[in-house]
Design an enzyme around this catalytic site. Structure first.
Site, short mmCIF file in Angstrom:
data_model
loop_
_atom_site.label_atom_id
_atom_site.label_comp_id
_atom_site.label_asym_id
_atom_site.label_seq_id
_atom_site.Cartn_x
_atom_site.Cartn_y
_atom_site.Cartn_z
N ARG A 12 5.23 9.09 0.48
CA ARG A 12 4.38 8.57 1.84
C ARG A 12 5.29 7.61 2.44
O ARG A 12 5.68 6.84 2.14
CB ARG A 12 3.02 7.64 1.31
CG ARG A 12 1.93 8.84 1.03
CD ARG A 12 0.64 8.15 0.54
NE ARG A 12 0.38 6.86 1.45
CZ ARG A 12 -0.92 6.41 1.02
NH1 ARG A 12 -1.34 7.36 0.29
NH2 ARG A 12 -1.00 5.37 1.35
N ARG A 21 -13.13 -1.04 4.82
CA ARG A 21 -11.43 -1.49 4.34
C ARG A 21 -12.29 -3.34 4.40
O ARG A 21 -11.17 -3.94 4.40
CB ARG A 21 -10.30 -1.38 4.12
CG ARG A 21 -9.79 -0.85 3.19
CD ARG A 21 -8.52 0.34 4.52
NE ARG A 21 -7.73 0.42 3.99
CZ ARG A 21 -7.57 1.63 3.00
NH1 ARG A 21 -8.10 2.73 2.90
NH2 ARG A 21 -6.28 1.70 2.12
N ARG A 39 4.83 7.23 -6.47
CA ARG A 39 4.12 8.01 -5.97
C ARG A 39 4.73 8.75 -5.40
O ARG A 39 5.04 8.89 -5.03
CB ARG A 39 2.55 7.33 -5.93
CG ARG A 39 1.71 8.42 -5.22
CD ARG A 39 0.32 7.83 -4.75
NE ARG A 39 0.61 6.73 -3.66
CZ ARG A 39 -0.07 5.95 -3.74
NH1 ARG A 39 -1.64 6.40 -4.04
NH2 ARG A 39 -0.32 4.98 -2.41
N ARG A 80 0.21 -4.11 2.22
CA ARG A 80 -0.56 -3.26 2.05
C ARG A 80 -1.35 -4.29 1.51
O ARG A 80 -3.12 -4.52 0.55
CB ARG A 80 -0.70 -2.13 1.86
CG ARG A 80 0.27 -1.06 2.82
CD ARG A 80 0.42 0.16 2.41
NE ARG A 80 -0.31 0.90 1.25
CZ ARG A 80 0.26 2.45 0.77
NH1 ARG A 80 1.27 2.11 0.39
NH2 ARG A 80 -0.76 2.82 -0.06
N LYS A 84 -8.10 5.64 -7.10
CA LYS A 84 -8.51 6.12 -6.58
C LYS A 84 -9.02 7.55 -5.64
O LYS A 84 -9.72 8.55 -5.99
CB LYS A 84 -8.88 5.12 -5.50
CG LYS A 84 -10.08 3.99 -5.20
CD LYS A 84 -9.68 3.40 -4.02
CE LYS A 84 -9.08 3.59 -3.20
NZ LYS A 84 -8.50 3.16 -1.98
P1 AMP Z 1 -4.56 4.61 2.19
O1 AMP Z 1 -4.10 6.14 1.64
O2 AMP Z 1 -6.26 4.49 1.73
O3 AMP Z 1 -3.34 3.88 1.35
O4 AMP Z 1 -4.26 4.59 3.63
C1 AMP Z 1 -3.31 4.36 4.49
C2 AMP Z 1 -3.13 3.47 5.42
O5 AMP Z 1 -3.98 3.77 6.57
C3 AMP Z 1 -3.47 1.44 5.08
O6 AMP Z 1 -2.66 0.80 4.70
C4 AMP Z 1 -4.55 1.37 6.72
O7 AMP Z 1 -3.44 1.34 7.31
C5 AMP Z 1 -4.39 2.98 7.02
N1 AMP Z 1 -6.38 2.95 6.83
C6 AMP Z 1 -7.02 3.68 5.44
N2 AMP Z 1 -7.88 3.66 6.21
C7 AMP Z 1 -8.64 2.51 7.08
C8 AMP Z 1 -9.36 1.97 7.09
N3 AMP Z 1 -10.93 2.17 7.03
N4 AMP Z 1 -9.23 0.79 8.11
C9 AMP Z 1 -7.94 0.95 8.21
N5 AMP Z 1 -7.08 1.67 8.41
C10 AMP Z 1 -6.93 1.94 7.37
#
Ligand code: AMP
Length: 219
Positions: free
Chosen positions: A167, A91, A134, A178, A16
């Protein structure tokens, strides 16, 4: 002109981020990515960032108030007047309801919009490996994979020359958590948006150029 309101949902490392970065550059629509916004808040050591970190490090969702504030401010900003690319929100069901409230405010004077939820469908068995391989650029956000899309010079961003980072939540242990969070909280949204008639599914398992071509055709 019809305003494009594009929401992206998919499991961690489904591609994405790569696709929405490109889509944003090529369409000019702002890319609102909650994960990156939260990581920026952590880097800036804001109160929200420090709170968010404790959840992100465990692979859990950050409390809704934190993300809702970020999203509301971003969607009401002037640069979203032609639409937006929303990546990583909602989410769970509670966030989907919150998005509906925010959008009713955003769209109150403009009924000419096209709201779509784009689901990145990708088999789970390949995703953990993608996460571990990654690397990303902390400066421009470009995403690499050490096996499939390596940078030309080891550890250096092709686009801006910054040093690439991994990350902190891209370890096997946090990534497994996750996936669990995604299956339990986020996946039910697919049925919810399908029922509402907003869902479009994209086969995210091809090479990045093919996926992008499909994406352009459906939006
Ligand atoms: P991502 O970069 O999308 O993989 O997000 C990394 C982390 O950020 C996730 O594992 C969550 O802990 C937090 N996070 C991202 N978006 C949200 C959201 N909409 N609601 C709650 N936590 C989020």
């Amino acid at each position: 002109m019809t305003k494009k309101e594009l929401v992206f949902i998919g499991p961690p490392a489904s591609g994405k981020g790569t696709q929405t970065n490109r889509l944003s550059i090529e369409t000019g629509l702002p890319h609102i990515d909650t994960g990156s916004l939260l990581r920026a808040a952590i880097a800036n050591k804001t109160e929200d960032g420090l709170l968010a970190k404790t959840f992100i490090d465990k692979g859990q969702l950050v409390p809704i108030q934190v993300v809702t504030n970020i999203i509301k401010n971003a969607l009401l900003a002037d640069d979203c007047k032609n639409g937006f690319i929303l990546d990583g929100f909602p989410r769970n069901m509670e966030q989907a309801e919150s998005l509906e409230n925010i959008l009713s405010e955003v769209n109150k004077n403009d009924k000419n919009y096209d709201f779509k939820v784009i689901f990145f469908d990708k088999p789970f068995n390949t995703l953990l490996k993608r996460i571990i391989n990654r690397r990303s650029c902390p400066k421009c956000g470009e995403i690499y994979n050490l096996e499939t899309i390596p940078p030309k010079v080891a550890n250096v961003c092709d686009k801006c020359g910054a040093e690439l980072v991994q990350r902190k939540d891209d370890t096997e242990e946090v990534a497994s958590k996750r996936f669990e969070t995604y299956n339990k909280e986020t996946f039910p949204l697919i049925a919810y948006y399908k029922e509402k008639g907003s869902l479009v599914t994209i086969d995210a398992d091809g090479n990045p150029d093919e996926v992008y071509k499909n994406l352009i055709n459906i939006i």
